[in-house]
Scaffold this active site. Sequence first.
Site, PDB file in Angstrom:
ATOM      1  N   ARG A  64      -8.151  -0.052  14.955  1.00 30.20           N
ATOM      2  CA  ARG A  64      -9.111  -0.059  13.834  1.00 30.20           C
ATOM      3  C   ARG A  64      -9.842  -1.399  13.765  1.00 30.20           C
ATOM      4  O   ARG A  64     -11.036  -1.451  13.461  1.00 30.20           O
ATOM      5  CB  ARG A  64      -8.393   0.250  12.517  1.00 30.20           C
ATOM      6  CG  ARG A  64      -7.935   1.711  12.471  1.00 30.20           C
ATOM      7  CD  ARG A  64      -7.330   2.055  11.143  1.00 30.20           C
ATOM      8  NE  ARG A  64      -8.333   2.048  10.093  1.00 30.20           N
ATOM      9  CZ  ARG A  64      -8.030   2.010   8.790  1.00 30.20           C
ATOM     10  NH1 ARG A  64      -6.770   1.972   8.397  1.00 30.20           N
ATOM     11  NH2 ARG A  64      -8.983   2.018   7.891  1.00 30.20           N
ATOM     12  N   GLN A  96     -11.719   0.911  -2.159  1.00 27.07           N
ATOM     13  CA  GLN A  96     -10.462   1.307  -1.513  1.00 27.07           C
ATOM     14  C   GLN A  96     -10.537   1.021  -0.009  1.00 27.07           C
ATOM     15  O   GLN A  96      -9.568   1.206   0.704  1.00 27.07           O
ATOM     16  CB  GLN A  96     -10.221   2.803  -1.721  1.00 27.07           C
ATOM     17  CG  GLN A  96     -10.086   3.193  -3.179  1.00 27.07           C
ATOM     18  CD  GLN A  96     -10.141   4.704  -3.345  1.00 27.07           C
ATOM     19  OE1 GLN A  96      -9.133   5.394  -3.326  1.00 27.07           O
ATOM     20  NE2 GLN A  96     -11.341   5.231  -3.503  1.00 27.07           N
ATOM     21  N   ASN A  97     -11.722   0.604   0.440  1.00 28.23           N
ATOM     22  CA  ASN A  97     -11.903   0.387   1.872  1.00 28.23           C
ATOM     23  C   ASN A  97     -11.374  -0.979   2.276  1.00 28.23           C
ATOM     24  O   ASN A  97     -11.547  -1.963   1.559  1.00 28.23           O
ATOM     25  CB  ASN A  97     -13.380   0.505   2.233  1.00 28.23           C
ATOM     26  CG  ASN A  97     -13.935   1.867   1.870  1.00 28.23           C
ATOM     27  OD1 ASN A  97     -13.170   2.804   1.682  1.00 28.23           O
ATOM     28  ND2 ASN A  97     -15.245   1.975   1.753  1.00 28.23           N
ATOM     29  N   HIS A 114      -7.122  -1.950  -1.852  1.00 29.03           N
ATOM     30  CA  HIS A 114      -6.166  -1.476  -0.839  1.00 29.03           C
ATOM     31  C   HIS A 114      -5.977  -2.483   0.292  1.00 29.03           C
ATOM     32  O   HIS A 114      -5.422  -2.140   1.327  1.00 29.03           O
ATOM     33  CB  HIS A 114      -6.607  -0.119  -0.277  1.00 29.03           C
ATOM     34  CG  HIS A 114      -6.432   1.004  -1.257  1.00 29.03           C
ATOM     35  ND1 HIS A 114      -6.767   2.307  -0.986  1.00 29.03           N
ATOM     36  CD2 HIS A 114      -5.938   1.015  -2.529  1.00 29.03           C
ATOM     37  CE1 HIS A 114      -6.497   3.071  -2.042  1.00 29.03           C
ATOM     38  NE2 HIS A 114      -6.003   2.309  -2.987  1.00 29.03           N
ATOM     39  N   GLY A 186     -18.161   8.315  -2.438  1.00 28.21           N
ATOM     40  CA  GLY A 186     -17.477   8.626  -1.181  1.00 28.21           C
ATOM     41  C   GLY A 186     -15.975   8.541  -1.233  1.00 28.21           C
ATOM     42  O   GLY A 186     -15.356   7.968  -0.340  1.00 28.21           O
ATOM     43  N   THR A 187     -15.393   9.142  -2.264  1.00 28.96           N
ATOM     44  CA  THR A 187     -13.928   9.155  -2.349  1.00 28.96           C
ATOM     45  C   THR A 187     -13.453  10.528  -2.793  1.00 28.96           C
ATOM     46  O   THR A 187     -14.052  11.146  -3.672  1.00 28.96           O
ATOM     47  CB  THR A 187     -13.392   8.042  -3.279  1.00 28.96           C
ATOM     48  OG1 THR A 187     -11.964   8.138  -3.332  1.00 28.96           O
ATOM     49  CG2 THR A 187     -13.979   8.101  -4.675  1.00 28.96           C
ATOM     50  N   SER A 188     -12.371  10.980  -2.162  1.00 24.57           N
ATOM     51  CA  SER A 188     -11.882  12.331  -2.464  1.00 24.57           C
ATOM     52  C   SER A 188     -11.087  12.376  -3.766  1.00 24.57           C
ATOM     53  O   SER A 188     -10.760  13.450  -4.256  1.00 24.57           O
ATOM     54  CB  SER A 188     -11.030  12.843  -1.309  1.00 24.57           C
ATOM     55  OG  SER A 188      -9.999  11.926  -1.023  1.00 24.57           O
TER      56      SER A 188
HETATM   57  N1  APR Z   1     -21.644   9.741   1.942  1.00 21.14           N
HETATM   58  C1  APR Z   1     -20.916  10.007   0.829  1.00 21.14           C
HETATM   59  N2  APR Z   1     -19.687  10.553   0.874  1.00 21.14           N
HETATM   60  C2  APR Z   1     -19.167  10.852   2.068  1.00 21.14           C
HETATM   61  C3  APR Z   1     -19.869  10.602   3.275  1.00 21.14           C
HETATM   62  C4  APR Z   1     -21.166  10.033   3.185  1.00 21.14           C
HETATM   63  N3  APR Z   1     -21.913   9.748   4.242  1.00 21.14           N
HETATM   64  N4  APR Z   1     -19.084  11.013   4.313  1.00 21.14           N
HETATM   65  C5  APR Z   1     -17.948  11.492   3.769  1.00 21.14           C
HETATM   66  N5  APR Z   1     -17.987  11.382   2.411  1.00 21.14           N
HETATM   67  C6  APR Z   1     -16.948  11.719   1.418  1.00 21.14           C
HETATM   68  C7  APR Z   1     -16.097  12.923   1.723  1.00 21.14           C
HETATM   69  O1  APR Z   1     -16.732  14.108   1.262  1.00 21.14           O
HETATM   70  C8  APR Z   1     -14.819  12.612   0.937  1.00 21.14           C
HETATM   71  O2  APR Z   1     -14.888  13.111  -0.390  1.00 21.14           O
HETATM   72  O3  APR Z   1     -16.048  10.631   1.367  1.00 21.14           O
HETATM   73  C9  APR Z   1     -14.785  11.101   0.905  1.00 21.14           C
HETATM   74  C10 APR Z   1     -13.720  10.470   1.767  1.00 21.14           C
HETATM   75  O4  APR Z   1     -12.448  10.850   1.303  1.00 21.14           O
HETATM   76  P1  APR Z   1     -11.113  10.305   1.985  1.00 21.14           P
HETATM   77  O5  APR Z   1     -11.193  10.448   3.473  1.00 21.14           O
HETATM   78  O6  APR Z   1      -9.966  10.950   1.301  1.00 21.14           O
HETATM   79  O7  APR Z   1     -11.158   8.727   1.693  1.00 21.14           O
HETATM   80  P2  APR Z   1     -10.771   7.943   0.364  1.00 21.14           P
HETATM   81  O8  APR Z   1     -11.049   8.725  -0.857  1.00 21.14           O
HETATM   82  O9  APR Z   1     -11.395   6.595   0.486  1.00 21.14           O
HETATM   83  O10 APR Z   1      -9.202   7.785   0.534  1.00 21.14           O
HETATM   84  C11 APR Z   1      -8.498   7.048  -0.436  1.00 21.14           C
HETATM   85  O11 APR Z   1      -6.482   7.209   0.831  1.00 21.14           O
HETATM   86  O12 APR Z   1      -5.294   7.180   2.799  1.00 21.14           O
HETATM   87  C12 APR Z   1      -5.685   6.451   1.714  1.00 21.14           C
HETATM   88  O13 APR Z   1      -5.658   4.124   1.586  1.00 21.14           O
HETATM   89  C13 APR Z   1      -6.431   5.197   2.076  1.00 21.14           C
HETATM   90  O14 APR Z   1      -8.119   4.062   0.772  1.00 21.14           O
HETATM   91  C14 APR Z   1      -7.719   5.322   1.287  1.00 21.14           C
HETATM   92  C15 APR Z   1      -7.353   6.306   0.190  1.00 21.14           C
END
Ligand code: APR
Length: 243
Positions: A64, A96-97, A114, A186-188
């Site tokens: 990474r 969270q990034n 994070h 951009g977070t789930s």
């Molecule tokens: N623009 C906006 N949103 C986007 C894009 C984009 N170009 N590409 C993807 N997404 C969205 C997806 O639809 C999803 O809802 O970004 C989100 C990413 O979700 P995750 O992969 O679950 O990432 P995140 O929410 O940051 O995860 C949280 O989980 O594993 C842990 O520590 C890790 O910080 C991370 C935490």
Amino acid sequence: MTPLPLRPDSRVLVLTGAGISAESGVPTFRGAGGLWEGHPVTEVASPEGFDADPALVWRFYGERRQARKTVAPNPGHRALVALEHALGDRFLLATQNVDGLHREAGSQRVLAIHGELFESKCERCRVPFPDERTYLGEPVPVCPTCGQRIRVNVVWFGEMLDPKHLRQIDRFIAEAGNRLVFLAVGTSGLVYPAAGLVDSAKQVGGTTVLVDLAPNREHARRFDRVEVGKSGEVLPRLLAAAQ
Ligand code: APR
């Protein structure tokens, strides 16, 4: 698209997740092609996983680090820099990034809740230090002071977030009250405590907005407004009026 309605006394708390870095070429975690697809979370992102196979965990983070060196901030990151310039102390960004792209873009009021990919720490001494090495093909690094293993400074599953970060976020929300605009990008919304910030924002009477390419339905229901799209395209338009 209607720009975000900001008043002269609005306070904006932004929470970003992996989606804001997707257009830079950093993979997200969940879903097709996500980082967790090929790596069971507990193997590479938990203290137990590190105990079981530190070399595997270092290979994961080394790769990474290597990949991160080839990417750069995108217009989504830059739109948040411009918003911060306009708002000053009325702006706070919790990310969270671990990729450091917000700071590279120029954001200053950033809490990396994070942790940081380009930092390491000794398991015993626990003091983070800047570290860009990948250790690929090398033995698991050890602390020159105490001989304990060195690990990456990211918050793994089962670990606590820095209480100072949480206090700073709580204070920002409490002081903002109903002047708060909470913008999640951009977070789930599956990982707490970050996923609970939308509820804290609502409790003080704040306005809540989600920007996401493919919003998780359960998560999206908790927001007043949802903008579906790529953050690199949506944020510059959504925030145009504030810049
Ligand atoms: N623009 C906006 N949103 C986007 C894009 C984009 N170009 N590409 C993807 N997404 C969205 C997806 O639809 C999803 O809802 O970004 C989100 C990413 O979700 P995750 O992969 O679950 O990432 P995140 O929410 O940051 O995860 C949280 O989980 O594993 C842990 O520590 C890790 O910080 C991370 C935490």
